[in-house]
Scaffold this motif. Structure first.
Motif, PDB file in Angstrom:
ATOM      1  N   HIS A  43       2.732  -2.370  11.483  1.00 24.48           N
ATOM      2  CA  HIS A  43       3.252  -3.272  10.453  1.00 24.48           C
ATOM      3  C   HIS A  43       4.544  -2.739   9.838  1.00 24.48           C
ATOM      4  N   PHE A  44       4.552  -1.488   9.435  1.00 22.93           N
ATOM      5  CA  PHE A  44       5.685  -0.963   8.681  1.00 22.93           C
ATOM      6  C   PHE A  44       6.842  -0.485   9.561  1.00 22.93           C
ATOM      7  N   SER A  45       6.579  -0.182  10.822  1.00 23.86           N
ATOM      8  CA  SER A  45       7.671   0.292  11.687  1.00 23.86           C
ATOM      9  C   SER A  45       8.675  -0.813  12.007  1.00 23.86           C
ATOM     10  N   GLN A  46       8.364  -2.048  11.610  1.00 21.44           N
ATOM     11  CA  GLN A  46       9.328  -3.135  11.761  1.00 21.44           C
ATOM     12  C   GLN A  46      10.427  -3.064  10.700  1.00 21.44           C
ATOM     13  N   GLN A  47      10.200  -2.239   9.680  1.00 21.79           N
ATOM     14  CA  GLN A  47      11.188  -2.076   8.610  1.00 21.79           C
ATOM     15  C   GLN A  47      12.043  -0.837   8.887  1.00 21.79           C
ATOM     16  N   ASP A  48      13.329  -0.929   8.641  1.00 24.09           N
ATOM     17  CA  ASP A  48      14.242   0.187   8.916  1.00 24.09           C
ATOM     18  C   ASP A  48      13.791   1.472   8.235  1.00 24.09           C
ATOM     19  N   THR A  78       4.768   7.467  11.988  1.00 23.64           N
ATOM     20  CA  THR A  78       3.725   7.803  12.970  1.00 23.64           C
ATOM     21  C   THR A  78       2.378   7.928  12.263  1.00 23.64           C
ATOM     22  N   PRO A  79       1.273   7.845  13.017  1.00 22.69           N
ATOM     23  CA  PRO A  79      -0.043   8.054  12.398  1.00 22.69           C
ATOM     24  C   PRO A  79      -0.162   9.412  11.719  1.00 22.69           C
ATOM     25  N   GLU A  80       0.510  10.418  12.265  1.00 21.07           N
ATOM     26  CA  GLU A  80       0.470  11.758  11.664  1.00 21.07           C
ATOM     27  C   GLU A  80       1.064  11.754  10.259  1.00 21.07           C
ATOM     28  N   ASP A  81       2.042  10.871  10.014  1.00 17.12           N
ATOM     29  CA  ASP A  81       2.664  10.779   8.690  1.00 17.12           C
ATOM     30  C   ASP A  81       1.689  10.259   7.636  1.00 17.12           C
ATOM     31  N   LEU A  82       0.603   9.627   8.101  1.00 20.08           N
ATOM     32  CA  LEU A  82      -0.360   9.035   7.180  1.00 20.08           C
ATOM     33  C   LEU A  82      -1.507   9.981   6.845  1.00 20.08           C
ATOM     34  N   SER A 123      -4.779   3.233  10.944  1.00 20.83           N
ATOM     35  CA  SER A 123      -3.484   3.926  10.987  1.00 20.83           C
ATOM     36  C   SER A 123      -2.557   3.265  12.004  1.00 20.83           C
ATOM     37  N   THR A 124      -3.112   2.817  13.136  1.00 20.54           N
ATOM     38  CA  THR A 124      -2.306   2.111  14.135  1.00 20.54           C
ATOM     39  C   THR A 124      -1.776   0.794  13.564  1.00 20.54           C
ATOM     40  N   ASP A 125      -2.637   0.079  12.846  1.00 12.55           N
ATOM     41  CA  ASP A 125      -2.216  -1.188  12.231  1.00 12.55           C
ATOM     42  C   ASP A 125      -1.114  -0.960  11.202  1.00 12.55           C
ATOM     43  N   ILE A 126      -1.259   0.079  10.392  1.00 12.85           N
ATOM     44  CA  ILE A 126      -0.267   0.364   9.353  1.00 12.85           C
ATOM     45  C   ILE A 126       1.076   0.713   9.981  1.00 12.85           C
ATOM     46  N   ILE A 164       0.817  -1.222   0.000  1.00 12.61           N
ATOM     47  CA  ILE A 164       0.000   0.000   0.000  1.00 12.61           C
ATOM     48  C   ILE A 164       0.850   1.272   0.000  1.00 12.61           C
ATOM     49  N   VAL A 165       2.165   1.127   0.180  1.00 14.92           N
ATOM     50  CA  VAL A 165       3.046   2.296   0.152  1.00 14.92           C
ATOM     51  C   VAL A 165       2.940   2.982  -1.207  1.00 14.92           C
ATOM     52  N   ASP A 166       2.889   4.309  -1.179  1.00 12.37           N
ATOM     53  CA  ASP A 166       2.830   5.141  -2.387  1.00 12.37           C
ATOM     54  C   ASP A 166       1.520   4.984  -3.155  1.00 12.37           C
TER      55      ASP A 166
END
Length: 341
Positions: A173-178, A184-188, A167-170, A147-149
């Protein structure tokens, strides 16, 4: 002279008492304003709104005025500042209103099929158009990895299942990647960092329409708010990979999208939405009357409120087994509060 002064004092005292009684009578007999989110403000749910209003009127002896909205923030402000006595809103909206006013309290919550709070949940969906669903698979399973981009549609920043939960789920999920470890939810909330573009439907129906009309690639919305307009085309209810189609006779805003299909790529359970009250404008006595009638067997068996599963009638709640209204305290909503910490 003393008698004259005493008479004046007595007159003032009696005037004050009668004035207070008159004011109290006026306050207890004024209309009850009930505010509704955009999701429940459509013409298709007028019958359900009216039936709920009728029950409140019979319980309290006060006329109910329905305040329909097109914006979550309007509904939240109305109940928080006491311009509305009652509201039906998501858990996140209740928490925001409670943060603004300690007078806001839950009234009842629709139970799960068990008739208790144990399974009192609905579902937050992330969906893609059925024709594009294969793009959202990883190793043959549906996933949010891709779903990125994308062009993404939320419901409202104040929506539980249309923003807070997804937003919390996203982020989880993605914060496990460097690359996204500081996400943060604000970034979404707007495009340019994680999503290519972000839009808001202002209702769950609106977010689904953003998807089906090809303005968005992926959209967040919930099962209950779109249930009156869709049917399963393939798969099982509330499961990733299930395909839903818009009914041929769907009402607005889906009336121009009959037959359009979408596929679920993510499904998350969410605490059921409460009816809430502002106790600065609704008396404790009226609250108790409303709770008593709402939790009664009569209301649980009212087919205009808890609509039979096989009925074609549009409604707010489905009756699959023992569904009814139950009382929940403020602490029951703590799992949603935790999402903001």
């Amino acid at each position: 002279m003393k008698k004259s002064i005493l008479s004046i004092v007595l007159l003032i005292f009696l005037s004050t008492i009668f004035g207070a009684c008159s004011s109290e009578k006026s306050a207890s007999s004024k209309d009850i304003t009930m505010v509704w989110y955009p999701n429940e403000s459509g013409n298709d749910l007028k019958g359900a709104r009216d039936e709920i209003g009728k029950i409140i009127e019979e319980a309290t002896g006060r006329k109910v005025e329905h305040k329909l909205t097109t914006d979550y923030a309007v509904a939240i402000e109305a109940i928080a500042n006491g311009n509305a006595e009652l509201a039906f809103m998501g858990a996140q909206g209740y928490i925001e209103a409670k943060n603004k006013s300690k007078d806001v309290e839950p009234v009842v919550v629709p139970s799960g099929a068990s008739g208790t709070l144990d399974d009192a949940v609905y579902y937050s969906w992330l969906a893609a158009r059925a024709a594009d669903a294969e793009k959202y698979k990883t190793n043959g399973e549906f996933s949010i990895d891709n779903i990125v981009d994308s062009k993404f549609s939320f419901v409202s920043n104040s929506s539980t299942s249309g923003f807070k939960v997804p937003s919390t789920d996203i982020v989880a999920h993605f914060s496990q990647q460097d690359q996204w470890k500081d996400l943060t939810p604000e970034d979404l909330m707007e495009g340019g960092k994680f999503f290519k573009e972000v839009m808001y439907g202002d209702s769950h129906q609106g977010s689904a329409v953003n998807l089906l009309s090809k303005r968005a690639d992926v959209a967040a919305f919930c099962d209950t708010c779109v249930a009156n307009y869709i049917e399963i085309a393939d798969g099982d209810e509330n499961r990733p990979g299930t395909v839903y189609r818009v009914k041929d006779d769907a009402e607005e805003p889906f009336n121009t999208l009959p037959g359009e299909e979408f596929t679920l790529i993510s499904v998350t359970p969410v605490l059921n939405a409460p009816f809430v009250a502002n106790l600065s404008s609704l008396s404790k006595e009226d609250l108790e009357k409303i709770q008593e009638v709402f939790t009664s067997d009569e209301v649980a068996n009212n087919e205009k409120i808890f609509v039979p599963e096989d009925s074609e009638q549009a409604g707010l709640f489905k009756k699959t087994d023992k569904e009814k209204f139950v009382i929940a305290d403020d602490a029951w909503f703590d799992p949603i509060r935790e999402l903001s910490k």
